[in-house]
Design a protein around this motif. Structure first.
Motif, PDB file in Angstrom:
ATOM      1  N   LEU A   1       0.819  -1.222   0.000  1.00 15.61           N
ATOM      2  CA  LEU A   1       0.000   0.000   0.000  1.00 15.61           C
ATOM      3  C   LEU A   1       0.845   1.261   0.000  1.00 15.61           C
ATOM      4  CD1 LEU A   1      -2.742  -1.118   2.533  1.00 15.61           C
ATOM      5  CD2 LEU A   1      -2.996  -0.857   0.066  1.00 15.61           C
ATOM      6  N   GLU A   2       2.094   1.182   0.440  1.00 14.80           N
ATOM      7  CA  GLU A   2       2.963   2.357   0.441  1.00 14.80           C
ATOM      8  C   GLU A   2       3.418   2.725  -0.969  1.00 14.80           C
ATOM      9  OE1 GLU A   2       6.218   1.373   2.978  1.00 14.80           O
ATOM     10  OE2 GLU A   2       4.943   0.931   4.721  1.00 14.80           O
ATOM     11  N   SER A   3       3.219   1.813  -1.940  1.00 10.78           N
ATOM     12  CA  SER A   3       3.732   2.011  -3.291  1.00 10.78           C
ATOM     13  C   SER A   3       2.641   2.251  -4.323  1.00 10.78           C
ATOM     14  CB  SER A   3       4.555   0.781  -3.713  1.00 10.78           C
ATOM     15  OG  SER A   3       5.623   0.566  -2.816  1.00 10.78           O
ATOM     16  N   VAL A   4       1.391   2.343  -3.876  1.00 12.04           N
ATOM     17  CA  VAL A   4       0.262   2.525  -4.787  1.00 12.04           C
ATOM     18  C   VAL A   4      -0.419   3.847  -4.464  1.00 12.04           C
ATOM     19  CG1 VAL A   4      -1.860   1.509  -5.696  1.00 12.04           C
ATOM     20  CG2 VAL A   4      -0.022   0.023  -4.864  1.00 12.04           C
ATOM     21  N   VAL A   5      -0.787   4.599  -5.504  1.00  8.69           N
ATOM     22  CA  VAL A   5      -1.421   5.900  -5.321  1.00  8.69           C
ATOM     23  C   VAL A   5      -2.701   5.963  -6.135  1.00  8.69           C
ATOM     24  CG1 VAL A   5       0.842   6.982  -4.997  1.00  8.69           C
ATOM     25  CG2 VAL A   5      -0.251   7.069  -7.251  1.00  8.69           C
ATOM     26  N   SER A   6      -3.606   6.838  -5.731  1.00  8.31           N
ATOM     27  CA  SER A   6      -4.807   7.126  -6.510  1.00  8.31           C
ATOM     28  C   SER A   6      -4.492   8.223  -7.513  1.00  8.31           C
ATOM     29  CB  SER A   6      -5.952   7.565  -5.593  1.00  8.31           C
ATOM     30  OG  SER A   6      -6.294   6.528  -4.683  1.00  8.31           O
ATOM     31  N   VAL A   7      -5.009   8.080  -8.723  1.00  7.53           N
ATOM     32  CA  VAL A   7      -4.778   9.054  -9.790  1.00  7.53           C
ATOM     33  C   VAL A   7      -6.052   9.860 -10.001  1.00  7.53           C
ATOM     34  CG1 VAL A   7      -4.187   9.364 -12.224  1.00  7.53           C
ATOM     35  CG2 VAL A   7      -3.088   7.554 -10.896  1.00  7.53           C
TER      36      VAL A   7
ATOM     37  N   VAL B   1       8.027   7.778  -3.235  1.00  7.51           N
ATOM     38  CA  VAL B   1       7.111   6.634  -3.207  1.00  7.51           C
ATOM     39  C   VAL B   1       7.945   5.385  -3.486  1.00  7.51           C
ATOM     40  CG1 VAL B   1       4.976   5.652  -4.094  1.00  7.51           C
ATOM     41  CG2 VAL B   1       5.309   8.135  -4.140  1.00  7.51           C
ATOM     42  N   PRO B   2       8.049   4.471  -2.533  1.00  5.07           N
ATOM     43  CA  PRO B   2       8.934   3.307  -2.728  1.00  5.07           C
ATOM     44  C   PRO B   2       8.446   2.418  -3.869  1.00  5.07           C
ATOM     45  CG  PRO B   2       7.576   3.028  -0.770  1.00  5.07           C
ATOM     46  CD  PRO B   2       7.363   4.432  -1.221  1.00  5.07           C
ATOM     47  N   PRO B   3       9.314   2.117  -4.825  1.00  5.58           N
ATOM     48  CA  PRO B   3       8.886   1.263  -5.941  1.00  5.58           C
ATOM     49  C   PRO B   3       8.697  -0.185  -5.519  1.00  5.58           C
ATOM     50  CG  PRO B   3      11.217   1.806  -6.141  1.00  5.58           C
ATOM     51  CD  PRO B   3      10.697   2.610  -4.987  1.00  5.58           C
ATOM     52  N   LEU B   4       7.755  -0.839  -6.170  1.00  3.70           N
ATOM     53  CA  LEU B   4       7.554  -2.262  -5.935  1.00  3.70           C
ATOM     54  C   LEU B   4       8.552  -3.063  -6.768  1.00  3.70           C
ATOM     55  CD1 LEU B   4       3.667  -2.833  -5.969  1.00  3.70           C
ATOM     56  CD2 LEU B   4       5.211  -2.963  -4.021  1.00  3.70           C
TER      57      LEU B   4
ATOM     58  N   PHE C   1     -13.813   2.523  -7.929  1.00  3.75           N
ATOM     59  CA  PHE C   1     -14.915   3.483  -7.893  1.00  3.75           C
ATOM     60  C   PHE C   1     -14.531   4.801  -7.236  1.00  3.75           C
ATOM     61  CE2 PHE C   1     -17.635  -0.429  -8.221  1.00  3.75           C
ATOM     62  CZ  PHE C   1     -18.142  -0.140  -9.475  1.00  3.75           C
ATOM     63  N   GLY C   2     -13.233   5.123  -7.181  1.00  3.19           N
ATOM     64  CA  GLY C   2     -12.813   6.371  -6.579  1.00  3.19           C
ATOM     65  C   GLY C   2     -12.979   6.418  -5.079  1.00  3.19           C
ATOM     66  N   LEU C   3     -13.072   5.263  -4.444  1.00  6.25           N
ATOM     67  CA  LEU C   3     -13.275   5.200  -2.991  1.00  6.25           C
ATOM     68  C   LEU C   3     -11.968   5.156  -2.216  1.00  6.25           C
ATOM     69  CD1 LEU C   3     -16.172   2.577  -3.020  1.00  6.25           C
ATOM     70  CD2 LEU C   3     -16.370   5.038  -2.583  1.00  6.25           C
ATOM     71  N   ASP C   4     -10.840   5.354  -2.899  1.00  4.50           N
ATOM     72  CA  ASP C   4      -9.491   5.224  -2.368  1.00  4.50           C
ATOM     73  C   ASP C   4      -9.099   3.748  -2.397  1.00  4.50           C
ATOM     74  OD1 ASP C   4      -7.031   6.100  -1.554  1.00  4.50           O
ATOM     75  OD2 ASP C   4      -7.764   7.242   0.147  1.00  4.50           O
ATOM     76  N   LEU C   5      -7.871   3.460  -2.007  1.00  3.72           N
ATOM     77  CA  LEU C   5      -7.318   2.139  -2.238  1.00  3.72           C
ATOM     78  C   LEU C   5      -8.059   1.048  -1.469  1.00  3.72           C
ATOM     79  CD1 LEU C   5      -3.482   2.886  -2.131  1.00  3.72           C
ATOM     80  CD2 LEU C   5      -5.027   2.865  -4.103  1.00  3.72           C
ATOM     81  N   SER C   6      -8.240  -0.072  -2.159  1.00  2.65           N
ATOM     82  CA  SER C   6      -8.796  -1.255  -1.521  1.00  2.65           C
ATOM     83  C   SER C   6      -8.059  -2.475  -2.053  1.00  2.65           C
ATOM     84  CB  SER C   6     -10.301  -1.378  -1.783  1.00  2.65           C
ATOM     85  OG  SER C   6     -10.555  -1.456  -3.178  1.00  2.65           O
TER      86      SER C   6
ATOM     87  N   PRO D   1      -0.407   7.640  -0.341  1.00  9.38           N
ATOM     88  CA  PRO D   1      -0.933   6.816   0.758  1.00  9.38           C
ATOM     89  C   PRO D   1      -1.144   7.591   2.052  1.00  9.38           C
ATOM     90  CG  PRO D   1       0.779   5.613  -0.423  1.00  9.38           C
ATOM     91  CD  PRO D   1       0.779   7.013  -0.971  1.00  9.38           C
ATOM     92  N   ASP D   2      -0.344   8.661   2.276  1.00 12.22           N
ATOM     93  CA  ASP D   2      -0.519   9.438   3.505  1.00 12.22           C
ATOM     94  C   ASP D   2      -1.600  10.505   3.385  1.00 12.22           C
ATOM     95  OD1 ASP D   2       0.632  11.414   1.932  1.00 12.22           O
ATOM     96  OD2 ASP D   2       2.546  11.450   3.008  1.00 12.22           O
TER      97      ASP D   2
END
Length: 324
Positions: free
Chosen positions: A36-42, A121-124, A143-148, A94-95
């Motif tokens: 989760l630290e390496s994924v962002v919402s666009v 942002v730490p790469p995977l 659905f734009g609800l943030d990361l799941s 993520p923060d």
């Protein structure tokens, strides 16, 4: 109707059902939360529309998407269709911080884009191709609800010719994927990136029905290494033309018919001949032209591709060096 009640089973039977009998160190955990630290919402801003994405927002509101860190210095991978027409792009880290992002490069044939944000942002790490039925988890801004996080198994590998992109090397999964997850991460239990969420196969609605596609780590690495180094993907030319077999041919053999060889080109130098039946490329069976295209385009100009053919009923494996 009789219902299954697990309380009627003994402990040994329950352990068998859970897959734990005889292995006291086994764990039910198949997801590494560090992913989760390496994924962002666009958050793209589309022409004539406000920015947003949740399904309960008014009609016309642009969807959100997802991106994954794949290299240092804020380099993010996403699906091109998430950002291709955007007037501007922001990402939600993520923060919770929201920062502007730059579209650095794009590759329309594979529907991949490279973003950059001024954030650490730490790469995977990339993972190997997963085995069929192995566990994977999808991380996306559904659905734009943030990361799941949703989890499932690998349903198929090396999918091509689905009709989404000219160049495809998809991992198919039944992990739930919905709009907004495009550009998200498909990861293995070790938290390694095995695919980038790309498409949902559906007939009547843009929602999950259990047939979802992620660009393979092999194709991701191939594309993004070039985008980072050159700003564009440098593709090799095989110098050949392939066609599907006719219906009557498919009753007795499988593969692709070689109908054209460019004089002096890579295929000609390799010894390929018009009429050859191409059965595999780099050990990967090919039945559809897009499967051959994808297998070839995993290699760079100057690299070798092994082409297996049947000629006069005899199998041959020829080494083709891709032209720039």
């Amino acid at each position: 109707m009789r219902l299954f009640d697990p309380r009627a089973l003994g402990l040994a039977a329950l352990l068998v059902l859970a897959g734990l009998q005889g292995n006291s160190t086994a764990s039910a955990q198949t997801f590494d939360p560090k992913v989760l630290e390496s994924v962002v919402s666009v958050l793209p801003l589309w022409p004539g529309q406000p920015q947003g994405g949740q399904p309960e927002l008014p009609p016309g509101v642009a969807p959100e998407g997802t991106a994954v860190a794949i290299a240092p210095d804020g380099h993010l991978a996403t699906a091109l269709h998430v950002v291709d027409r955007a007037l501007s792009i922001s990402v939600r880290l993520p923060d919770g911080r929201v920062l502007p992002a730059e579209l650095v490069a794009r590759d329309p044939p594979s529907d991949l884009a490279l973003l950059q944000v001024e954030a650490d942002v730490p790469p995977l790490p990339y993972g190997p191709q997963p085995a069929l039925a192995s566990p994977v988890c999808a991380v996306g801004n559904q659905f734009g609800l943030d990361l799941s996080v949703t989890c499932g198994v690998v349903s198929a590998v090396n999918r091509a010719g689905t009709g989404f992109n000219p160049i495809e090397d998809f991992i198919q999964t039944d992990a739930v994927v919905n709009p907004g997850a495009s550009g998200g991460a498909l990861v293995d239990p070790q938290g390694r990136l095995v695919g980038l969420l790309s498409a949902i196969f559906t007939k009547e609605s843009d929602a999950n029905i259990g047939v979802n596609f992620a660009v393979s780590a092999a194709l991701l690495r191939r594309v993004y290494d070039d985008l980072l180094a050159h700003g564009a993907v440098r593709r090799g030319r095989p110098g050949l033309g392939l066609a599907p077999l006719k219906a009557e041919e498919r009753a007795r053999q499988a593969g692709l018919r070689l109908w054209g060889v460019q004089p002096g080109g890579a295929a000609a130098r390799a010894g390929l001949q018009v009429g050859d039946l191409v059965t595999a490329i780099d050990g990967r069976p090919v039945r559809k032209v897009p499967e051959a295209t994808s297998a070839i385009q995993l290699k760079r100009p100057g690299e070798a591709v092994e082409v297996t053919v049947l000629r006069d009923g005899q199998p041959l494996t020829l080494r083709l060096i891709l032209d720039p």
